[in-house]
Design an enzyme around this catalytic site. Structure first.
Site, short mmCIF file in Angstrom:
data_model
loop_
_atom_site.label_atom_id
_atom_site.label_comp_id
_atom_site.label_asym_id
_atom_site.label_seq_id
_atom_site.Cartn_x
_atom_site.Cartn_y
_atom_site.Cartn_z
N GLY A 105 0.83 -1.20 0.00
CA GLY A 105 0.00 0.00 0.00
C GLY A 105 0.87 1.25 0.00
CG ASN A 116 -4.28 4.03 9.78
OD1 ASN A 116 -4.63 5.04 9.17
ND2 ASN A 116 -3.20 4.00 10.52
CB SER A 152 -2.41 -2.96 1.28
OG SER A 152 -1.41 -3.75 1.88
CG HIS A 202 -0.29 -6.62 4.88
ND1 HIS A 202 -0.15 -6.29 6.20
CD2 HIS A 202 0.03 -5.52 4.19
CE1 HIS A 202 0.24 -5.02 6.30
NE2 HIS A 202 0.37 -4.54 5.09
CB THR A 204 10.64 -10.10 -11.30
OG1 THR A 204 11.65 -9.92 -12.30
CG2 THR A 204 10.00 -11.48 -11.47
CB CYS A 246 3.58 2.01 9.75
SG CYS A 246 2.07 1.36 9.14
N1 PLP Z 1 -2.73 3.22 4.25
C1 PLP Z 1 -3.36 2.84 5.36
C2 PLP Z 1 -4.64 3.51 5.73
C3 PLP Z 1 -2.83 1.83 6.17
O1 PLP Z 1 -3.47 1.47 7.29
C4 PLP Z 1 -1.61 1.22 5.79
C5 PLP Z 1 -0.99 0.21 6.65
O2 PLP Z 1 -1.23 0.13 7.83
C6 PLP Z 1 -0.99 1.65 4.59
C7 PLP Z 1 -1.57 2.64 3.85
C8 PLP Z 1 0.29 1.03 4.13
O3 PLP Z 1 0.06 -0.25 3.60
P1 PLP Z 1 1.26 -1.32 3.52
O4 PLP Z 1 1.44 -1.86 4.91
O5 PLP Z 1 0.76 -2.34 2.55
O6 PLP Z 1 2.46 -0.60 3.03
#
Ligand code: PLP
Length: 377
Positions: A70, A150, A200, A202, A239, A323
């Protein structure tokens, strides 16, 4: 599971369909760009993954490209849209509670001379009137906003954002970070209202290592972020991660086929709320919200204490997004933007559910949260 997992907004457990797709894909180890039989076998897995994702997202397979995450999709969307639209207009509209993979590219674009207007999301409600005003004040290159937050689980109304763009006669393109909202917000067909959308794998029961970008007609000239061999129609060289892409398609198809999924997630959230009604915990409940996120504060108990206490009982939850959990930063801009006072931010927790969670697990979680509240400073 060796622990009770209530952190699916950080990453969801992979579903059976995704795990089985990964195994098949690692057996078909060819390079999808190779023209021999092994390559063609891998290519088929990538295209099946794309078809599965396109059906779930309700778009044409050719409108989707695969990326690594993402985060990469958001970077490509924002830097690409700035390049595509930057000669016509230098203003970007966003919100004050975006994920760092949107907020940090926005800051980089400000350094390049763009002006970014960040709309309020106080109480989890997007300032739609502010959007209207900003759109009529000045030409806007593009609008970027998430579908669902999130941390708080607040859901924003993207079809309404699109209607405001049309009503004001703006030709700004619309990007949406739908990483949390995809397959969790009923009814909103983002391919019908957005020009570019980030997804995304996962977060929906796929595996880590695959993201996607929906690129609609009006944004067809979006430039690539990575240059190289020209994979993904020249839009994302490198790839392809065949296994993660195959699992992404399989997970999207499986999730969109299970009609009872969202009501079940909502019932888990309701159960926790019901059990903790008189517990003294403070719940932050945006009116429009995801079925799988519950945000709360435990008065007098700092988040780090609560995380350790719950972790010792084998319970995984989080405080803020995964993150930024390892980043040392002051405060939490997203919760500030929601309007929470500092003492509620410092004691906040995010509980997020997945289909594998049970009502019995919710009962254990609630008992632990009640005990945790007794740690009060
Ligand atoms: N955007 C939002 C709202 C998210 O919650 C996250 C991940 O927590 C991302 C983007 C980033 O996605 P990725 O973990 O696939 O890089």
């Amino acid at each position: 599971m060796p622990y009770l997992y209530f952190d699916s907004a950080a990453t969801a457990p992979p579903c059976m369909e995704a795990l089985s797709a990964v195994t098949t894909a690692y057996e078909a180890y060819g390079n999808p760009s190779s023209l021999h039989a092994a390559g063609m076998q891998a290519r088929r897995l990538v295209e099946d993954g794309r078809a599965g994702l396109a059906r779930a997202f309700r778009c044409e397979p050719r409108e989707l490209i695969f990326t690594s995450s993402g985060t990469e999709s958001n970077n490509q969307a924002l830097f690409g849209l700035a390049k595509l639209r930057g000669k016509r207009a230098r203003t970007i509209i966003s919100t004050n509670s975006e994920h760092p993979s949107v907020e940090n590219p926005l800051r980089a674009l400000e350094e390049q001379g763009f002006t970014v207007k960040r709309l309020s999301t106080a109480g989890g409600v997007l300032d739609y009137d502010g959007l209207k005003t900003a759109l009529v004040q000045t030409p806007v290159a593009f609008v970027t906003m998430m579908q669902a937050n999130n941390e708080t689980g607040a859901v924003y109304d993207l079809p309404r954002v699109k209607r405001i763009l049309e009503e004001t006669g703006s030709d700004a393109l619309l990007h949406c970070d739908a990483v949390q909202g995809f397959l969790k917000v009923e009814g909103d067909r983002l391919s019908a209202c957005c020009d570019v959308v980030t997804l995304s794998a996962h977060k929906i029961g796929g595996v880590k290592g695959a993201g996607a970008l929906y690129i609609g007609k009006r944004a067809h000239a979006l430039p690539p972020l990575l240059l190289g061999g020209g994979q993904e129609n020249g839009l994302r060289s490198g790839t392809e991660n065949v296994a993660a892409i195959a699992a992404f398609g399989a997970a999207a198809a499986a999730a969109s086929g299970r009609k009872d999924r969202l009501p079940y997630l909502a019932s888990l959230r309701e159960e926790v709320l019901r059990r903790l009604q008189d517990s003294g915990l403070l719940f932050h409940l945006p009116e429009r919200h995801l079925p799988n996120i519950l945000h709360l504060s435990i008065p007098g108990v700092p988040s780090s204490w609560a995380l350790n206490f719950l972790s010792e009982r084998g319970i995984c939850v989080s405080a803020g997004s995964a993150c930024s959990a390892r980043e040392k930063k002051k405060g939490n801009p997203v919760l500030k933007a929601y309007g929470l006072p500092d003492q509620e931010i410092e004691t906040s927790l995010r509980i997020s559910f997945c289909e594998q969670n049970t009502m019995e697990e919710c009962a254990v979680l609630c008992d632990a949260l009640r005990d945790c509240a007794k740690l009060k400073r």
